[in-house]
Design a protein around this motif. Sequence first.
Motif, short mmCIF file in Angstrom:
data_model
loop_
_atom_site.label_atom_id
_atom_site.label_comp_id
_atom_site.label_asym_id
_atom_site.label_seq_id
_atom_site.Cartn_x
_atom_site.Cartn_y
_atom_site.Cartn_z
N GLU A 193 40.51 132.23 93.67
CA GLU A 193 40.31 133.56 93.09
C GLU A 193 40.55 133.52 91.57
N GLN A 194 41.63 132.86 91.15
CA GLN A 194 41.94 132.78 89.71
C GLN A 194 40.85 132.00 88.97
N ARG A 240 37.66 131.84 89.74
CA ARG A 240 36.49 132.70 89.59
C ARG A 240 36.66 133.70 88.44
N LYS A 241 37.92 134.08 88.17
CA LYS A 241 38.19 135.03 87.08
C LYS A 241 38.38 134.33 85.74
N ARG A 277 40.77 132.22 84.90
CA ARG A 277 42.18 132.03 84.53
C ARG A 277 42.59 130.59 84.83
#
Length: 569
Positions: free
Chosen positions: A433-434, A436-437, A439
Amino acid sequence: MALELNPFQDRAVKAPGHVTILACPGSGKTRVLSTRAGYLIDNNELGRLCAVTFTKDAAGELLDRIIDTCGKENTRRIAAGTFHSLAKDQIRRNTTGRLPKLLNEGERNQVLKRCWRENDTGLKFEEVQKAIDQAKAHIAPIAFQDLAMQRIYDSYEAVLQSENAMEFADLILRCVEGMKAGTFAPLPIRWMLVDEAQDMDEVQMQWILLHGRAGVEITLVGDDDQSLYSFRHALGYEGLQEASLALGSMELTLPVNYRCAPNILASAAKLIAKNSNRAAKNIQAFKEVPGEEVVHRLPTRDDEMDLLVKTMNAEIQGQWAVLGRTNSLLDLVEISLSTSGIPYERSGGKSVWDQAIGGVFAGLLRSITDESWTGVANALSFCGMDALWINEHSRASSGRCLDRLDVALSEARDDTLRRALTGLREGFLSWSEQARKGRTSLVVHGVSGYLTRYCKPSQASLLKSLSDSICRLNGSLAQRLSYLTRDSKTKEASTGAVQIMTLHTSKGLEFESIWIMGCEEGNLPHADSTEEEERRLMYVGMTRAKRKLVMSGALQEGLETRFWEEAGL
């Protein structure tokens, strides 16, 4: 007796008999060898000359230089090879029937492992390897005080005999035993030149001496101040002295160094003069223009790396080599150069990304970017999961990483395994998830934190450095990994690339500028070696520099090396 360049063109050295050159500092050694060969061949005496050295590349260079000196018309009278290749030829000449199969290092270790497992003695495999290597570097009949070790050795030798095979160490041993027994004829040569003679072990020296006693004229060329391989059973200065006495030889000193600036050579000579077990020699510089010597004492290893990178960036067009006492120190150099975009080549050791923790870390990060399973499987193995279970699960499952982890969790029967899989699955969800963002730093630190709990202290320290290096780069996680883990030789490395290698690996090489890092007590000199050998190692490193020598150490790592003071620096 001090001689200048090309001493063997002086006809006063006619018919020298057995000649041992005990010291030949600097880059003129091969020139001396080829001139010696030229003198012998130019006498037009019947017979062949054989040059002996330790590596295939060195033998090829030596042959080319001798032919340049002697003329191509004498090519058929000249041979050059390694100890092992010449011994193999000698075995072929003296053996009827099928020759034994020569095992490469990998094959040899597999055979040895079979015998080690068969006997189940409780000895570590590395201990068995070391004991057999040491035994085969000596002439005395091989016998071990440890009966368990003896069983393994006897089993190993029986397997080799039954399979008509031999390892590299057996080549020279078999020739020595054959010449002593009178069943093997020496090589059909008149003269023999031996380069890097200080690196001979006992078996290699006996092979040379047996040729000398058979009437071959022997010239040993070596520099006792560059004897670095006692851990490989090299005899060093004592071996040169023993050979000189056994052959009743003349000893010549060739004192001119053609590589180093005079002030760099003077510092190195002052340092090596502190060794007591060496041939006395007055080393002289051929060059007259002074070079540059710099010593840096920085607060921390990170500060040392920052200064090194800053210097390499400022002088990127120069020819630089960074030398360290151990490969673990050079990992930090590779990380620093990688993240700074400085092209480099690493010699004599694995890239930091090819080592256990580097490969596992990069592989797991790559699995986050592309959903590939291999990085996750390798991480599970690194974390202590059973390799057989992992391989069976890999073959039986398919699909996305999370799907495979779900299946593994449903099949897990062990609480420890279930906890580890749960932690990795939760982490993988969060890291994906990170990523994809965008980060990236959170992903990198998260994966690093997960792996750290399974690391040894030395691995944890390296993992932190790897993590920090990725975070300093720009771009997506996939782009950063692609940049860092591609082969360093593809990074435009041939021109202006910084060479990274250990001090041992640097022997025989030369560069415009040298940076020796990690100059602290306990590291250089290293606690695992003798002071005299460590001093020789520093001397070799210093004399690789033609124009500029930089040495550095970190206050945080310990006291500065005593060698700086001994060198007058």
